[in-house]
Design a protein around this motif. Structure first.
Motif, PDB file in Angstrom:
ATOM      1  N   GLY A 144       0.796  -1.219   0.000  1.00 10.52           N
ATOM      2  CA  GLY A 144       0.000   0.000   0.000  1.00 10.52           C
ATOM      3  C   GLY A 144       0.827   1.266   0.000  1.00 10.52           C
ATOM      4  O   GLY A 144       2.068   1.242   0.099  1.00 10.52           O
ATOM      5  N   ALA A 145       0.127   2.398  -0.107  1.00  6.02           N
ATOM      6  CA  ALA A 145       0.794   3.693  -0.066  1.00  6.02           C
ATOM      7  C   ALA A 145       1.527   3.899   1.257  1.00  6.02           C
ATOM      8  O   ALA A 145       2.599   4.507   1.297  1.00  6.02           O
ATOM      9  CB  ALA A 145      -0.224   4.806  -0.292  1.00  6.02           C
ATOM     10  N   LEU A 146       0.959   3.368   2.345  1.00  9.66           N
ATOM     11  CA  LEU A 146       1.620   3.493   3.639  1.00  9.66           C
ATOM     12  C   LEU A 146       2.927   2.706   3.668  1.00  9.66           C
ATOM     13  O   LEU A 146       3.879   3.115   4.340  1.00  9.66           O
ATOM     14  CB  LEU A 146       0.689   3.014   4.755  1.00  9.66           C
ATOM     15  N   THR A 147       2.990   1.608   2.943  1.00  6.99           N
ATOM     16  CA  THR A 147       4.239   0.845   2.828  1.00  6.99           C
ATOM     17  C   THR A 147       5.352   1.758   2.342  1.00  6.99           C
ATOM     18  O   THR A 147       6.441   1.822   2.922  1.00  6.99           O
ATOM     19  CB  THR A 147       4.067  -0.330   1.854  1.00  6.99           C
ATOM     20  N   ALA A 148       5.072   2.480   1.254  1.00  7.21           N
ATOM     21  CA  ALA A 148       6.069   3.379   0.686  1.00  7.21           C
ATOM     22  C   ALA A 148       6.391   4.530   1.631  1.00  7.21           C
ATOM     23  O   ALA A 148       7.549   4.928   1.779  1.00  7.21           O
ATOM     24  CB  ALA A 148       5.572   3.911  -0.656  1.00  7.21           C
ATOM     25  N   ARG A 149       5.370   5.084   2.287  1.00  2.00           N
ATOM     26  CA  ARG A 149       5.611   6.218   3.185  1.00  2.00           C
ATOM     27  C   ARG A 149       6.519   5.822   4.343  1.00  2.00           C
ATOM     28  O   ARG A 149       7.431   6.575   4.711  1.00  2.00           O
ATOM     29  CB  ARG A 149       4.290   6.762   3.704  1.00  2.00           C
ATOM     30  N   CYS A 150       6.301   4.651   4.912  1.00  2.00           N
ATOM     31  CA  CYS A 150       7.158   4.201   6.005  1.00  2.00           C
ATOM     32  C   CYS A 150       8.566   3.883   5.517  1.00  2.00           C
ATOM     33  O   CYS A 150       9.552   4.128   6.241  1.00  2.00           O
ATOM     34  CB  CYS A 150       6.528   2.993   6.701  1.00  2.00           C
ATOM     35  N   CYS A 151       8.675   3.364   4.320  1.00  5.09           N
ATOM     36  CA  CYS A 151      10.010   3.122   3.758  1.00  5.09           C
ATOM     37  C   CYS A 151      10.743   4.436   3.515  1.00  5.09           C
ATOM     38  O   CYS A 151      11.972   4.502   3.654  1.00  5.09           O
ATOM     39  CB  CYS A 151       9.901   2.311   2.474  1.00  5.09           C
ATOM     40  N   ASP A 152      10.007   5.484   3.151  1.00  5.24           N
ATOM     41  CA  ASP A 152      10.625   6.805   3.037  1.00  5.24           C
ATOM     42  C   ASP A 152      11.234   7.228   4.364  1.00  5.24           C
ATOM     43  O   ASP A 152      12.335   7.796   4.411  1.00  5.24           O
ATOM     44  CB  ASP A 152       9.569   7.835   2.619  1.00  5.24           C
TER      45      ASP A 152
END
Length: 299
Positions: free
Chosen positions: A10-18
């Motif tokens: 999900g989009a949150l996956t990417a945000r946390c990886c950021d």
């Protein structure tokens, strides 16, 4: 410093990886089947692995944490054994009160005035592991599942910043859940989606708000009304408790702004109706009566 793999779609996956990259964590890669997440990773030169190749790839080199972020599939025991320290899961609900899936919708159906998100170590049953980080917040009176999910997204990022710092410093503290307060909502658990106007208008409004997910995929079901053999999706509605009416389901007012329908207590002002294929519903008339379903048809 710590090493980790992330699994999620999900989009949150990417945000946390950021957040991980910004804080110079050793992110080994992301296990994902999402093209959105894969594209995000390619732009940042982060490795990606399909779920089919997960065990072989993650087993090549030691790492500290496996972070499950927007991962709707239960991880197998052999996958949970891969990290040297813990497997940690993000849950978009306050544990232990709301475990399982579609929890934002169930919270609105139950009239919750407080909600939250949780990061927990994966152990025991689904969403049962000890809590590492949690953030709670108020639920407004006009909340929909869409707006509540948006609040969860922001709370998840804020709380992940705190979790990341705790993991990096070695100061993460976990606390056991009080499972006597646990409520679990399964993947195939659904509310009755056709409005029963013998119920109170406030309860009907809650169902409409709980099943409104904006443009996101909706596996729970949409609130609907029945008129003869036709069904219409109810996209927006507001309870009007001051109205007194004696025939639940009867259309009391009808104009270009919507319809006012009598309920068991009060009335429901429906401001957006569409056909099942998304077209605008035909203009309704005063005196028409929405039909209820018997128990077997509702099931």
């Amino acid at each position: 410093m710590y090493t980790c793999w992330v699994v999620g779609d999900g989009a949150l996956t990417a945000r946390c990886c950021d957040i991980l990259l910004r804080n110079d964590r050793a992110l080994r890669g992301i296990v994902t089947d999402s093209e959105f997440v894969a594209e995000w990773a390619r732009e940042r030169d982060v490795a990606t692995v399909s779920r089919a190749d997960m065990m072989a790839e993650l087993g090549r080199e030691r790492f500290d944490y496996l972070l499950s972020i927007v991962n709707l599939r239960i991880l197998r025991e052999d996958a949970l054994a891969l990290p040297e320290k813990h497997a940690i899961n993000f849950h978009d609900g306050p544990l232990p009160e709301y475990a399982g899936v579609h929890c934002t919708s169930w919270a609105l159906l139950h009239g919750a005035t407080e909600y939250g998100v949780t990061w927990h170590r994966i152990s025991g049953g689904v969403d049962e592991g000890p809590i590492l980080e949690q953030e709670r917040f108020e639920v407004s009176g006009r909340e929909t599942a869409y707006t509540l999910n948006a609040k969860c997204y922001d709370a998840a990022a804020r709380s992940f910043e705190r979790l990341d710092a705790a993991l990096a410093s070695g100061e993460a503290v976990e606390r056991a859940q009080d499972l006597s307060k646990r409520n679990y909502f399964g993947m195939f658990q659904h509310p009755d989606s056709v409005l029963d106007f013998s119920q109170s208008a406030s309860k009907l409004e809650a169902l409409v708000r709980a099943t409104e997910l904006g443009g996101h995929p909706n596996l729970l079901g949409r609130a609907k009304v029945r008129l003869g053999d036709d069904y219409f999706v109810c996209e927006a509605a507001e309870a009007v408790p001051s109205v007194r009416a004696w025939n639940p389901g009867e259309v009391l007012e009808a104009d270009e702004d919507g319809v006012l329908v009598a309920a068991g207590e009060g009335a429901l002002r429906i401001t957006s109706l569409s056909t099942l294929d998304g077209s605008p519903a035909p203009q309704l008339r005063i005196g028409q009566v929405f039909d209820s379903l018997d128990a077997e048809a509702a099931r």
